[in-house]
Design an enzyme around this catalytic site. Structure first.
Site, PDB file in Angstrom:
ATOM      1  N   GLY A 235       0.831  -1.203   0.000  1.00  0.00           N
ATOM      2  CA  GLY A 235       0.000   0.000   0.000  1.00  0.00           C
ATOM      3  C   GLY A 235       0.862   1.249   0.000  1.00  0.00           C
ATOM      4  O   GLY A 235       0.760   2.078  -0.883  1.00  0.00           O
ATOM      5  N   ARG A 611      10.311  -1.196  22.783  1.00  0.00           N
ATOM      6  CA  ARG A 611      10.569  -2.634  22.780  1.00  0.00           C
ATOM      7  C   ARG A 611      10.311  -3.201  21.386  1.00  0.00           C
ATOM      8  O   ARG A 611       9.294  -2.869  20.758  1.00  0.00           O
ATOM      9  CB  ARG A 611       9.626  -3.291  23.780  1.00  0.00           C
ATOM     10  CG  ARG A 611       9.826  -4.765  23.950  1.00  0.00           C
ATOM     11  CD  ARG A 611       8.782  -5.287  24.929  1.00  0.00           C
ATOM     12  NE  ARG A 611       8.990  -6.676  25.274  1.00  0.00           N
ATOM     13  CZ  ARG A 611       8.075  -7.411  25.871  1.00  0.00           C
ATOM     14  NH1 ARG A 611       6.916  -6.867  26.216  1.00  0.00           N
ATOM     15  NH2 ARG A 611       8.315  -8.668  26.157  1.00  0.00           N
ATOM     16  N   THR A 617      10.437  -9.034  11.733  1.00  0.00           N
ATOM     17  CA  THR A 617       9.567  -8.127  10.969  1.00  0.00           C
ATOM     18  C   THR A 617      10.038  -6.679  11.106  1.00  0.00           C
ATOM     19  O   THR A 617       9.916  -5.895  10.168  1.00  0.00           O
ATOM     20  CB  THR A 617       8.096  -8.270  11.400  1.00  0.00           C
ATOM     21  OG1 THR A 617       8.001  -8.058  12.807  1.00  0.00           O
ATOM     22  CG2 THR A 617       7.559  -9.645  11.076  1.00  0.00           C
ATOM     23  N   GLN A 621      11.238  -3.860   8.054  1.00  0.00           N
ATOM     24  CA  GLN A 621      10.900  -2.459   7.830  1.00  0.00           C
ATOM     25  C   GLN A 621      12.145  -1.620   7.598  1.00  0.00           C
ATOM     26  O   GLN A 621      12.102  -0.637   6.861  1.00  0.00           O
ATOM     27  CB  GLN A 621      10.113  -1.907   9.028  1.00  0.00           C
ATOM     28  CG  GLN A 621       8.732  -2.529   9.172  1.00  0.00           C
ATOM     29  CD  GLN A 621       7.928  -2.377   7.891  1.00  0.00           C
ATOM     30  OE1 GLN A 621       7.678  -1.280   7.427  1.00  0.00           O
ATOM     31  NE2 GLN A 621       7.533  -3.497   7.302  1.00  0.00           N
ATOM     32  N   GLY A 685       5.314   3.029  17.532  1.00  0.00           N
ATOM     33  CA  GLY A 685       5.129   2.848  16.096  1.00  0.00           C
ATOM     34  C   GLY A 685       6.473   3.016  15.409  1.00  0.00           C
ATOM     35  O   GLY A 685       7.260   3.883  15.780  1.00  0.00           O
ATOM     36  N   GLU A 688       7.569   3.385   9.453  1.00  0.00           N
ATOM     37  CA  GLU A 688       7.965   4.394   8.474  1.00  0.00           C
ATOM     38  C   GLU A 688       9.174   5.211   8.917  1.00  0.00           C
ATOM     39  O   GLU A 688       9.567   6.151   8.233  1.00  0.00           O
ATOM     40  CB  GLU A 688       6.790   5.325   8.183  1.00  0.00           C
ATOM     41  CG  GLU A 688       5.676   4.619   7.430  1.00  0.00           C
ATOM     42  CD  GLU A 688       4.549   5.552   7.031  1.00  0.00           C
ATOM     43  OE1 GLU A 688       4.828   6.531   6.329  1.00  0.00           O
ATOM     44  OE2 GLU A 688       3.407   5.317   7.438  1.00  0.00           O
TER      45      GLU A 688
END
Lengths: 721, 203
Positions: A235, A611, A617, A621, A685, A688
């Protein structure tokens, strides 16, 4: 707690993805589905004067052709993430090249595609303005967007700048860029009476449902809408908003009384699904001789469309990253006859590219190492805990070997190549949205977690499964996570790195609650070996419940639940707050002396995402984000013809994105310290954050390699000849 | 549409290449016979009219009626329900639609279904043996060589062929020979690791 959280466990959806079993939105079998094809405008500004569908209608297999002349009136959804101020196929007005003007439905894909070429459209065309540079005198300060103003004033930047010992005054530009996920946008609309099911390539099913429901608000009765998006083929922001083609597909399927599937062409993805706007940024830094920032004036000018004026790439780094008493940020816009822009992976990158390049220029001006300059200016009131950004500089710098760097430009050569080292800070602002998770522990002792968030490739299925298994004390394969369906409890969109900070709190809350409930059932049950053990003395691991200190007294989830005779159900809905995540990236570039070609040969980056819930994964990123930074710096560039305002490279052979050979190995380092201010199991978060500093780091490394300061991305070969 | 089991199926990559040489010769012969057939007025097929074709996919023979303009990709996805193969660009630029034809990697979006009636087509659905994944599939999971998965079927088919071609001598060589398959999530370094790892097992 079984130590599952934090481990780099393999993706739980891996098998489905490597065998082709994973059903993406266009992969669902829908019986009787018609195929759609869009006709789009060939002018950028004007009006349709004649639209003749007769040849298309006469073409074999064609069921209908919908235009502004025969499609029912839809309501323009008033809220973001519907990013446009109009719905196409509602009137004759043309706002940009590539705007949908007709929607053909036919029995087969080929029939629809052919018929779309037969729809005859004539326009009264007006001359468009397509380039920012042609309309800079029309720049204005747009209204605030999503509660964020476009002007920020702190102190008196202009006056301070005039008296500054050192001044850096530069312009930085970045072109229009397109997200280009591999999976094209796709919608399949299936009506059953007044109920609509949309198989949608969506980063946020809940918001997509709202937008579609809003579009049908004037219909009586208003339809029930369900949006399903179990897997998303990328996306990067392009599928965060709900775009007109989704609304049109729903409307067309309703008119045709048949299910309709639309898959946008790659070219249509360059005009119908958003882009990163073109930017010009004027940056003026004032500093002392010792490198302390005294003033920053940051004036950016973004390309807007004629019909929208939202700024998506805000100047967060100028505002937050460095301590500077006098700051003036203005985010201006210019209306052009172009499609609507939107968020694109790491929206901060445009602003950050300018600031982090200017900081490098300042470092040379005052003769201070770029890392040291940043450390000196670090904002002590940064909205994050501790000194973990300092730790990022230290860890990444050491792993990279920064201490060996001779700062003189051109000081490193190997054969035909100039070698350069550059660095930059990375910064991203993440969101946290209201989310609910529902957990059912069945009588078979297995757990199913449902929440209407998404896995867009970032690993949500895996991390949520880890958190549930860990919270309950079940093996991973006894937990099923179901996402991407508005039939599940409402949850966050997967955009702005918000999924983990939004969803993990509720998931963890549900898991711990369910664990406690199962323990309570066991200790109260005379048939359980644990009967009478204080609940606080029961340990759960690998599907077993043990008495602490007496492991022979044990029961299983399956036995407890099966005696109980009904499932245990819990929901979680704790709220989290938005925040920032930081890091540091160091790159090595090699520039061919005679050819000017740039190759990024080494990247080391360190981050503080709180953390780390899954190292595998999270690392994904990093390597992905760094590649996005390489694309931003070296190749990505949408070219718009100034006369027709048409994208001239709407494909993947001329809009270049990094390929395997363009991206070097990336070393990813995590500080990995819990952030107790985040209720997502101490994780912030993250997704990005990597990449935001990479374009500046590459440009800084090119300067170090060659002594040439590049301020306009992409840094193509011609600029280094 | 009927689906008959093809009795013998070569899955060993190197054998598949040997087979493709033979199949190439057969295809030339077939083209000649088609030319003769179309020249004969007894079997007229108007341009664009649907034709009945046969496709061998993952060891099964399928009969289907398609217009000659239907691509192999759309035949797989829309007619045979084999949606594992993805459409990314429909222009041969992204590699998401990569399948094997007699062991060779091809972009199925730039191939008409009628062109490949004599080839053995292998898609991502045809690699695993029941529950047992193909070594390349296993390596992709082990090395986290994907994120969203949109390019993954194409990457995997391309990787199977890349290993079979012998283009896995170094990481640099793998990067070059896997650069026809775009991964917008950019899991490239993990893809390289997966291909290198699977190559050790297969070669």
């Amino acid at each position: 707690m079984t130590g599952l959280v934090g481990r780099g466990v393999e993706r739980v959806d891996g098998r489905a993805k490597v065998t082709g079993a994973a059903r993406y939105a266009a992969d669902n079998e829908v019986s009787g589905v018609l195929h759609g094809a869009l006709v789009s405008s060939t002018v950028a500004r004007g009006e349709i004067t004649e639209l003749d569908p007769s040849a298309a209608l006469a073409s074999p297999g064609v069921v209908a052709v919908y235009t502004h002349q025969n499609l029912p009136r839809l309501t323009v959804p008033p809220d973001f993430p519907y990013p446009k101020s109009f719905v196409p196929l509602q009137d004759a007005r043309i706002h940009h090249n590539g705007q949908p003007v007709a929607y053909v439905v036919a029995e087969t894909l080929e029939q629809a595609q052919e018929a779309a070429t037969l729809v005859r459209v004539r326009y009264r065309a007006e001359r468009p303005t397509a380039h920012l540079v042609d309309a800079l005198d029309e720049a204005f300060l747009p209204d605030e967007f999503r509660g964020r103003p476009n002007e920020h004033v702190r102190g008196d930047a202009a006056a301070t700048l005039d008296q500054a010992e050192v001044r850096i005054e530069r312009e930085y530009t970045s072109p229009t860029q397109h997200h280009n996920p591999i999976e094209p946008h796709t919608t399949t609309a299936v009506w059953n009476g007044n109920s609509l099911v949309l198989h949608e390539s969506a980063q946020g099913v809940v918001l997509a449902r709202k937008i579609v429901a809003d579009a049908f608000a004037a219909f009586d009765p208003r339809p029930d809408v369900r949006v399903v998006s179990r897997y998303l083929g990328g996306g990067f922001g392009a599928k965060g908003p709900t775009w007109p083609h989704t609304l049109l597909t729903a409307a067309v399927a309703r008119q045709a009384r048949r299910p309709v599937r639309l898959v946008l062409t790659r070219a249509q993805m360059f005009t119908m699904t958003g882009h990163r706007a073109e930017y010009r940024r004027s940056l003026r830094l004032g500093a002392t001789r010792t490198g302390r920032l005294t003033a920053v004036v940051d004036t950016s000018t973004a390309q807007l469309s004629r019909t929208e004026h939202s700024i998506f790439n805000s100047s967060d780094s100028t505002l937050h990253l460095y301590a500077c008493p006098n700051v003036h940020v203005r985010q201006l816009g210019v209306r052009l006859d172009l499609p609507t822009s939107s968020y694109m992976r790491s929206p901060e990158t445009t602003a950050h590219f300018g600031l982090e390049t200017a900081m490098d220029e300042l470092s040379y001006e005052v003769g201070i190492d770029p890392v040291e300059l940043r450390v000196r200016n670090l904002n002590p009131r940064l909205p994050y805990r501790g000194k973990h950004l300092l730790e990022c500089y230290r860890l990444a710098g050491r792993a990279f070997g920064w201490a060996r760097r001779d700062p003189r430009p051109g000081s490193m050569c190997e054969g035909e190549e100039h070698v350069g080292w550059g660095m930059a800070t990375e910064l991203h602002t993440y969101n946290a949205n209201a989310s609910t998770a529902e957990l059912v522990v069945g009588m078979d002792g297995r757990a199913t977690l449902r929440t209407a968030s998404q896995d867009i490739g970032t690993g949500t299925y895996t991390v949520v499964t880890q958190v549930v298994a860990d919270g309950l004390g079940l093996p991973l394969d006894h937990v099923t996570t179901l996402l991407g369906d508005t039939a599940f409890p409402a949850a966050s969109i997967s955009a702005g790195s918000s999924t983990i900070p939004s969803v993990i709190g509720p998931v963890s809350q549900a898991a711990r609650g369910a664990r406690d409930a199962v323990v309570a059932i066991a200790v109260a049950d005379p048939r359980s070996p644990l009967h009478g053990v204080p609940a606080g003395d029961v340990v759960t691991e690998h599907g077993y419940l043990f008495a602490r200190g007496d492991r022979d007294r044990r029961d299983t989830y399956r036995a407890v639940l099966s005696r109980h005779g009904r499932p245990v159900e819990l929901t979680g809905s704790t709220r989290n707050t938005p925040g920032h995540t930081f890091g540091a990236v160091f790159v090595e570039v090699r520039v061919r002396r005679r050819l000017g070609s740039v190759r990024v040969s080494r990247v080391v980056a360190a981050y503080d995402p709180g953390r780390v819930l899954n190292h595998r994964t999270a690392r994904g990123q990093v390597i992905g984000g760094v590649a996005w930074g390489i694309g931003f710096a070296l190749m990505e560039h949408t070219v718009v013809d100034p006369n027709t305002a048409r994208v001239v490279n709407p494909n993947l052979s001329t809009y270049l994105v990094p390929v395997c050979a363009d991206v070097p190995p990336v070393e990813a380092i995590f500080v990995d310290r819990p952030d107790p201010s985040s209720n997502a199991l101490d994780a912030r978060g993250f997704g990005e954050t990597p990449g935001t500093g990479v374009p500046a780091a590459i440009g800084n490394a090119i300067f170090h390699a060659t002594g040439r300061r590049l301020r306009d991305v992409p840094f193509t070969q011609d600029r280094l000849l | 549409m009927t689906a008959d089991r093809v009795p013998e199926r070569s899955t060993h990559p190197r054998r598949a290449v040997l087979k493709s040489t033979a199949a190439g010769a057969a295809a030339v012969a077939h083209l000649a016979s088609v030319a003769t057939a179309t020249a004969t007025p007894t079997n007229p097929v108007a341009a664009g009219e649907p034709v009945e074709i046969g496709l061998s996919v993952n060891g099964r023979r399928h009969r289907l009626v398609v217009e000659p303009r239907v691509t192999l990709l759309d035949a797989l996805r829309e007619r045979l329900g084999l949606t594992g193969t993805k459409k990314g660009c429909d222009r041969g630029e992204c590699g998401a639609c990569t399948v094997l034809a007699d062991g060779d990697r091809i972009t199925s979006c730039l191939t008409l279904a009628v062109m490949r009636q004599d080839a053995e087509i292998t898609t991502v659905e045809g690699l695993a043996r029941g529950e047992e994944l193909h070594p390349v599939q296993e390596a992709f999971v082990r090395h986290d060589a994907f994120q969203c998965g949109g390019c993954t079927p194409g990457q995997i088919m391309s990787a199977v062929a890349c290993i079979d071609e012998g283009h896995t001598g170094s990481e640099t060589e793998i990067r070059e020979w896997m650069s026809g398959n775009l991964c917008r999530c950019a899991a490239y370094q993990n893809i390289v690791a997966a291909v290198a790892d699977a190559a050790k097992e297969l070669r």
